[in-house]
Design an enzyme around this catalytic site. Structure first.
Site, PDB file in Angstrom:
ATOM      1  N   ASP A  83       0.793  -1.238   0.000  1.00 23.55           N
ATOM      2  CA  ASP A  83       0.000   0.000   0.000  1.00 23.55           C
ATOM      3  C   ASP A  83       0.823   1.286   0.000  1.00 23.55           C
ATOM      4  OD1 ASP A  83       0.765  -0.936   2.565  1.00 23.55           O
ATOM      5  OD2 ASP A  83      -0.768   0.264   3.568  1.00 23.55           O
ATOM      6  N   GLU A 140      -0.718  -2.342   4.969  1.00 26.23           N
ATOM      7  CA  GLU A 140       0.165  -2.398   6.144  1.00 26.23           C
ATOM      8  C   GLU A 140       0.006  -1.143   6.991  1.00 26.23           C
ATOM      9  OE1 GLU A 140       3.013  -1.653   8.885  1.00 26.23           O
ATOM     10  OE2 GLU A 140       3.115  -0.476   7.055  1.00 26.23           O
ATOM     11  N   GLU A 141      -0.214   0.000   6.337  1.00 23.43           N
ATOM     12  CA  GLU A 141      -0.113   1.289   7.027  1.00 23.43           C
ATOM     13  C   GLU A 141      -1.262   1.575   7.995  1.00 23.43           C
ATOM     14  OE1 GLU A 141       2.419   3.145   7.037  1.00 23.43           O
ATOM     15  OE2 GLU A 141       3.537   2.846   5.187  1.00 23.43           O
ATOM     16  N   ARG A 180      17.133  -8.398  14.858  1.00 23.11           N
ATOM     17  CA  ARG A 180      17.018  -8.468  16.319  1.00 23.11           C
ATOM     18  C   ARG A 180      16.208  -9.700  16.726  1.00 23.11           C
ATOM     19  NH1 ARG A 180      14.679  -6.468  21.176  1.00 23.11           N
ATOM     20  NH2 ARG A 180      16.333  -5.540  22.422  1.00 23.11           N
ATOM     21  N   HIS A 365       7.737   8.336   5.005  1.00 23.97           N
ATOM     22  CA  HIS A 365       6.483   9.082   5.223  1.00 23.97           C
ATOM     23  C   HIS A 365       6.647  10.591   4.957  1.00 23.97           C
ATOM     24  CE1 HIS A 365       4.130   5.827   7.649  1.00 23.97           C
ATOM     25  NE2 HIS A 365       4.977   5.288   6.794  1.00 23.97           N
TER      26      HIS A 365
HETATM   27 ZN   LIG Z   1       5.068   3.292   6.538  1.00 25.61          ZN
HETATM   28 ZN   LIG Z   2       6.455   0.707   5.417  1.00 28.45          ZN
END
Ligand SMILES: [Zn+2]
Ligand SMILES: [Zn+2]
Length: 407
Positions: A83, A140-141, A180, A365
């Site tokens: 997305d 995802e966002e 991690r 972003h």
């Molecule tokens: Zn993002």
């Molecule tokens: Zn992302």
């Protein structure tokens, strides 16, 4: 640009011009979460042409491409997010977004292009024994496309022994792998507090209950949760991102609204913060003779990597890129990721790959962000390398032994 020497670069041939063309195509036509229909078309067409079995329809717009080779039962899942974001792109790029108000400002265009580049290399080389599931996940966002896919049966339809995902990081040196064990990204929640007072004329506050004062007091008191109530070694962030109330200097408003972002790692701390924010809002408002209502919404859980799969990932990254290009993060990042829901359903690991460049220094972003195409071959080669290592018949026993050892 400081390009690290990658051990396997000559070994795995990838089609860079095809990946660049796909990346720019995705960038030109970004789509908001759960509306990635055109993006899904491009992915599905590409995978089908390469001989993958393509499944569509999970979480509305997801695409899963499966390729089998040999007779082994083992399977690996590789995930890319699809997305774009509701951001208006800064003008300038020849392939700038043509969809107004939407932009690939997080590099998901690059994630998809790298995974499609790997799709070609994996299919053409056929050096694996088992199944490869390439998981292209929407939303995802914001809407948790990963959770939707899992709830709709992703791993029942496509059982995986391990699932992996990466994110580009323009703040990390180019070509560096950062991984991690355990938590790598934070849980995120959102609270909306409305303070209800009694409005009136700005010249006669004694006849009102001024919610601006109570709201300001709540903002200040909230700062004591992290600084005074939580152990210093336990990461948490509370951000009042929005504070709205009133319209003019001579009017005392009837109510104000605060919107707060909350990030934490430990689930016990997460519960504790919710309790403290609720108490502070209520009792601060009461102390001024007002009331507060709180709408507390839980969003993504913390992203927690599995030990054995992270150990495997680290070993492969070192083999691929050299130990000098692989580092373990000493603390989790306070951003969040819905890949957490895939990791709650299947063992796996999430990691970062550095994409810093002197040309584009803005962060994810940002309206001026652009994915760094120089990383495309490295990402595609690493996905191919990881797949072939995970599904290599000779190494199956080693991987299993490693898992037994680490459990
Ligand atoms: Zn993002
Ligand atoms: Zn992302």
């Amino acid at each position: 640009m400081n390009t690290p020497t990658m051990n396997h670069l000559d070994d795995i041939e990838v089609d860079l011009s095809e990946m660049k063309a796909l990346r720019k195509e995705f960038h030109r036509c970004p789509e908001i979460g759960l509306e990635e229909t055109r993006t899904a078309e491009v992915i599905a067409g590409h995978l089908e042409a390469l001989g993958y079995q393509v499944h569509r329809g999970l979480a509305k717009t997801a695409v899963v491409g499966t390729l089998r080779n040999g007779g082994a039962n083992r399977a690996i899942g590789l995930r890319a997010d699809m997305d774009g974001l509701p951001i208006t792109e800064q003008e300038g790029l020849p392939y700038a977004s043509k969809n107004p108000g939407i932009m690939h400002a997080c590099g998901h265009d690059g994630h998809m292009a790298m995974l499609l580049g790997a799709a070609r290399a994996i299919a053409e080389r056929r050096r694996f024994d088992g199944s490869v599931h390439l998981i292209f996940q929407p939303a995802e966002e914001n809407c948790g496309g990963a959770k939707m896919m899992v709830e709709e049966g992703l791993f029942k339809l496509f059982p995986c022994d391990a699932v992996f995902s990466l994110h580009n990081d323009p703040n990390l040196p180019f070509g560096q792998f950062a991984l991690r064990d355990g938590p790598i990204m934070a849980a995120v929640d959102e609270a909306t507090i409305t303070v209800h007072g009694r409005g009136g004329h700005g010249s006669a506050p004694e006849n009102t209950s001024d919610p601006i004062i109570a709201g300001a007091s709540i903002v200040m008191a909230l700062q004591t949760i992290v600084s005074r109530n939580i152990q210093a070694s336990d990461p948490a962030v509370i951000t009042v991102g929005s504070f709205h109330g009133g319209s003019a200097s001579n009017i005392i408003p009837s109510d104000v609204e605060l919107v707060i972002g909350i990030r934490s790692i430990d689930p016990v701390t997460r519960d504790f913060i919710e309790k403290r924010i609720t108490e502070i809002a209520r009792f601060q408002a009461e102390s001024y003779g007002m009331t507060a209502s709180i709408d507390y919404k839980r969003s993504y859980d913390a992203t927690v990597n599995h030990k054995a799969e992270t150990t495997f990932l680290r070993a492969q990254a070192v083999q691929f890129a050299g130990a000098e290009n692989v580092s373990d993060l000493d603390h989790p990042l306070m951003g969040s990721e819905d890949f957490t829901y895939m990791l709650q359903a299947c063992p796996g690991s999430y990691f970062f790959i550095g994409t810093s460049s002197s040309e584009n220094t803005v962060s994810l972003h940002h309206p001026g962000y652009d994915f760094n195409d120089d990383i495309l071959p490295i990402g595609a080669q690493f996905w191919t390398h990881l797949t072939e290592a995970f599904l290599a018949p000779a190494q199956q026993k080693v991987a299993k032994a490693a898992r037994r050892y680490h459990e």
